[in-house]
Design a protein around this motif. Structure first.
Motif, short mmCIF file in Angstrom:
data_model
loop_
_atom_site.label_atom_id
_atom_site.label_comp_id
_atom_site.label_asym_id
_atom_site.label_seq_id
_atom_site.Cartn_x
_atom_site.Cartn_y
_atom_site.Cartn_z
N GLN A 196 1.46 12.85 -4.07
CA GLN A 196 0.57 13.16 -5.20
C GLN A 196 0.99 12.42 -6.46
O GLN A 196 0.16 12.17 -7.35
N GLN A 197 2.27 12.07 -6.54
CA GLN A 197 2.77 11.31 -7.69
C GLN A 197 2.57 9.80 -7.51
O GLN A 197 2.97 9.01 -8.36
N GLY A 198 1.98 9.41 -6.37
CA GLY A 198 1.71 7.99 -6.12
C GLY A 198 2.84 7.26 -5.44
O GLY A 198 2.79 6.03 -5.29
N LYS A 199 3.86 7.99 -5.00
CA LYS A 199 4.99 7.37 -4.32
C LYS A 199 4.69 7.18 -2.83
O LYS A 199 3.92 7.94 -2.24
N SER A 200 5.31 6.16 -2.24
CA SER A 200 5.36 6.07 -0.79
C SER A 200 6.56 6.88 -0.33
O SER A 200 7.56 6.99 -1.04
N VAL A 201 6.47 7.45 0.87
CA VAL A 201 7.51 8.36 1.34
C VAL A 201 8.14 7.82 2.62
O VAL A 201 7.45 7.43 3.57
N ILE A 202 9.49 7.83 2.63
CA ILE A 202 10.26 7.49 3.83
C ILE A 202 10.71 8.80 4.46
O ILE A 202 11.31 9.65 3.79
N GLU A 260 0.83 -1.20 0.00
CA GLU A 260 0.00 0.00 0.00
C GLU A 260 0.87 1.26 0.00
O GLU A 260 1.98 1.25 0.53
N GLN A 261 0.34 2.32 -0.59
CA GLN A 261 1.03 3.61 -0.49
C GLN A 261 1.02 4.06 0.97
O GLN A 261 -0.01 3.91 1.65
N GLU A 262 2.14 4.59 1.43
CA GLU A 262 2.22 4.91 2.85
C GLU A 262 3.28 5.97 3.14
O GLU A 262 4.09 6.33 2.28
N LEU A 263 3.25 6.42 4.39
CA LEU A 263 4.34 7.18 4.98
C LEU A 263 5.06 6.26 5.96
O LEU A 263 4.41 5.66 6.83
N LEU A 264 6.36 6.12 5.80
CA LEU A 264 7.15 5.28 6.70
C LEU A 264 8.08 6.21 7.48
O LEU A 264 9.00 6.81 6.91
N VAL A 265 7.84 6.36 8.77
CA VAL A 265 8.57 7.31 9.60
C VAL A 265 9.72 6.59 10.31
O VAL A 265 9.48 5.65 11.09
N LEU A 266 10.95 7.02 10.04
CA LEU A 266 12.11 6.44 10.71
C LEU A 266 12.39 7.17 12.01
O LEU A 266 12.21 8.38 12.11
N VAL A 267 12.83 6.41 13.02
CA VAL A 267 13.15 6.97 14.33
C VAL A 267 14.50 6.41 14.77
O VAL A 267 14.73 5.20 14.70
N GLY A 268 15.39 7.29 15.20
CA GLY A 268 16.68 6.79 15.69
C GLY A 268 17.71 7.89 15.85
O GLY A 268 17.58 8.99 15.31
N TYR A 269 18.75 7.56 16.60
CA TYR A 269 19.86 8.49 16.82
C TYR A 269 20.50 8.90 15.49
O TYR A 269 20.42 8.14 14.51
N ARG A 281 12.14 -0.85 -5.92
CA ARG A 281 12.32 -0.31 -7.28
C ARG A 281 11.83 1.14 -7.34
O ARG A 281 11.17 1.55 -8.28
N HIS A 282 12.15 1.83 -6.27
CA HIS A 282 11.89 3.28 -6.15
C HIS A 282 10.40 3.64 -6.13
O HIS A 282 10.04 4.76 -6.50
N LYS A 283 9.60 2.69 -5.65
CA LYS A 283 8.22 3.05 -5.32
C LYS A 283 8.22 3.89 -4.04
O LYS A 283 7.30 4.67 -3.79
N TYR A 284 9.26 3.69 -3.22
CA TYR A 284 9.48 4.52 -2.03
C TYR A 284 10.52 5.58 -2.38
O TYR A 284 11.51 5.30 -3.07
N VAL A 285 10.34 6.80 -1.89
CA VAL A 285 11.30 7.88 -2.06
C VAL A 285 11.52 8.54 -0.69
O VAL A 285 10.56 8.70 0.08
N THR A 286 12.74 8.90 -0.42
CA THR A 286 13.10 9.45 0.89
C THR A 286 13.08 10.97 0.90
O THR A 286 13.54 11.62 -0.03
N GLN A 345 -1.94 4.96 5.10
CA GLN A 345 -1.41 4.35 6.31
C GLN A 345 -0.07 4.97 6.65
O GLN A 345 0.66 5.47 5.79
N CYS A 346 0.25 4.95 7.95
CA CYS A 346 1.53 5.48 8.43
C CYS A 346 2.13 4.45 9.37
O CYS A 346 1.48 3.99 10.32
N ARG A 347 3.34 4.06 9.06
CA ARG A 347 4.04 3.10 9.92
C ARG A 347 5.34 3.73 10.44
O ARG A 347 5.83 4.72 9.91
#
Length: 524
Positions: free
Chosen positions: A415-421, A363-372, A389-394, A445-447
């Protein structure tokens, strides 16, 4: 036809390097040569071609030896080499050949002549090298005068006293708190004259080791010189005074920066072993190191404060060298019952782990990284991009500069249909809430992916970046402590669909980088 000259890599790992007529060309660790080995200086070799005479003048500029046809060069000495000569940017590594186009007719004869000139210990009629032991014994001589040298623009200063002689046995000592202490009684000297010998027996004990054939070596971290708080010319006088007081020929290494040469990193020892011991291999079983930075806990002896660091004992662990505290070596005290702390993080425990496929979602999503900082977030983000294959972009705050800019960029990508890290530290509810709110607003969704990397591990990674000169902002302890104070454990109650824990997964460019990473790099 105008003759041209190039330096060609024998493994064809990079394009030939042009050596223009009578123009100095400097080669070393760079994108051009694709050499990443930290033992190779960025300015390792100087080459100046004479296309009329078919000669190339070559000089070693770096601290570690380069080679010609299997022979080590002497630093800053000039050699004239010919067409077909084999150049080793580091001795026995990174093989290249000098080529003129068109080539001279007598290139083979000239190469033979060069070999003879390079081997001063070889009979001119013989084509066989002397055994290494014979060469070594002929080259070991006492230093005839006191002399100072510096390496890498003052990253290390070296003082060699008159009478110093190389040896397979090294008796190495820290200086402050090991051989000397302050006269003022303060922890740090008030000036370069604020010192005295630590124990009355110090000179005698050092002299005994010198009489037993040991080379006496001092290794000292002195970052105030690098920061400009202490003038090197004044400090040189202090070193000369200490060696004179010991009354024994000694070689002193002073690390002025915070990189590879600073203990517990092995840079100063590497210079000693590779450049300053007349090619005599050091017997690590017979050699030893004495230092006061041993990680001893408070009250290790009545009224004693805890050691300021573990730099000395960790240096010996990195080298596999016998370690003594000053009280052990000079006074014969036992450390059997002395409480000594161990580093919180052991880099040798780090293992590669398979990529966590759960980090990818259909699924398209926001993936939130947490860390030092330095916990491996950017590396994981890159892996996710490639695996998807670059469906996710940071979106990275270190690059964009603020969370507002990251948010604006994330909206465009969604808006371009990418998931975002989201690559940022995100330690608290407020910083993460911006992203869960955005996901809710967009109906996505947001993970959360929380790096399992500890503070000490992240600090090690940060130090590794600094030593390797990896293009990345260097993070000070205040930033790490701020993250720790703000950190709130992420949970699904914040609006995340799930919270994943991600282990740090190391990736090394070469064996040298991995070897360095597995050393203790932190002083505490």
């Amino acid at each position: 036809m105008v003759r041209q000259c190039v330096l060609r890599c024998l493994l064809d790992s990079h394009a030939p390097i042009s050596l223009p007529h009578k123009v100095e060309t400097v080669v070393g660790r760079s994108k051009i040569t694709k050499i990443k080995d930290q033992a190779c200086s960025r300015n390792q070799l100087s080459l100046t071609a004479d296309c009329e005479l078919c000669l190339v003048e070559i000089k070693q500029l770096g601290i570690n030896p380069s080679g010609l046809d299997g022979f080590a060069l002497k630093k800053d000495s000039a050699y004239n080499i010919k067409h077909g000569s084999k150049v080793e940017i580091l001795l026995n590594q990174y093989f290249h050949v000098v080529e003129f186009d068109p080539p001279p007719d007598d290139s083979e004869e000239r190469r033979t002549s060069l070999k003879r000139k390079l081997n001063d210990s070889q009979d001119s009629d013989s084509k066989k090298k002397l055994p290494k032991t014979e060469l070594v014994n002929m080259s070991v001589q006492e230093c005839s005068e006191n002399k100072w040298e510096d390496i890498e623009n003052g990253e290390v200063y070296i003082y060699t006293a008159k009478g110093v002689r190389s040896s397979p046995k090294i008796a190495a000592f820290d200086m402050d708190g090991t051989l000397i202490k302050t006269k003022s009684g303060k922890v740090h000297p008030v000036d370069t004259n604020d010192w005295q010998i630590l124990f009355p027996c110090v000179s005698q004990k050092v002299a005994e080791k010198h009489s037993d054939g040991f080379k006496i070596v001092l290794l000292s971290n002195q970052s105030p010189i690098g920061s400009g708080r202490v003038k090197i010319e004044e400090f040189k006088k202090k070193i000369e005074g200490v060696v004179a007081k010991l009354n024994i020929p000694a070689q002193v290494y002073i690390a002025t920066g915070k990189g590879f040469y600073r203990k517990p990193s092995t840079g100063m020892w590497n210079v000693l072993a590779e450049l300053k011991n007349d090619d005599l291999p050091i017997d690590m079983d017979k050699s030893f190191y004495v230092g006061d930075a041993a990680g001893r806990a408070a009250n290790w002896a009545p009224g004693k404060k805890k050691d300021h660091s573990m730099a000395d004992i960790l240096l010996t662990k990195n080298l596999g060298l016998t370690f003594y505290t000053p009280e052990q070596f000079f006074l014969g005290h036992s450390i059997t019952n002395v409480p000594m702390t161990l580093p919180e993080f052991n880099p040798r425990d780090v293992k590669s782990t398979p990529f966590n496929e759960r980090l990818l979602s259909s699924e398209q999503e926001l993936l939130v990284l947490v860390g030092y900082p330095g916990s491996g977030k950017s590396f994981i983000a890159k892996q996710i991009e490639e695996k998807s294959r670059h469906k996710y972009v940071t979106v990275c705050r270190d690059i964009l500069g603020s969370w507002q800019k990251c948010s604006a960029e994330a909206i465009k990508l969604l808006q371009q249909g990418k998931s975002v890290i989201v690559d940022s530290t995100n330690p608290d509810l407020e910083s993460r809430g911006r992203w869960t709110s955005l996901a809710k607003e967009k109906g996505l969704q947001c993970r959360c992916a929380k790096m399992a990397t500890s503070k000490a591990h992240a600090q090690h990674n940060n130090k590794f970046r600094e030593i390797m000169k990896i293009k990345h902002g260097i993070v000070n302890d205040i930033v790490f402590n701020t993250y720790k104070s703000k950190f709130v454990e992420p949970t699904v109650k914040e609006g995340f669909k799930e919270v994943l824990e991600v282990k740090f997964n190391p990736d090394f460019e070469d064996e040298q980088a991995e070897k360095l990473y597995k050393m203790y790099l932190l002083e505490k």
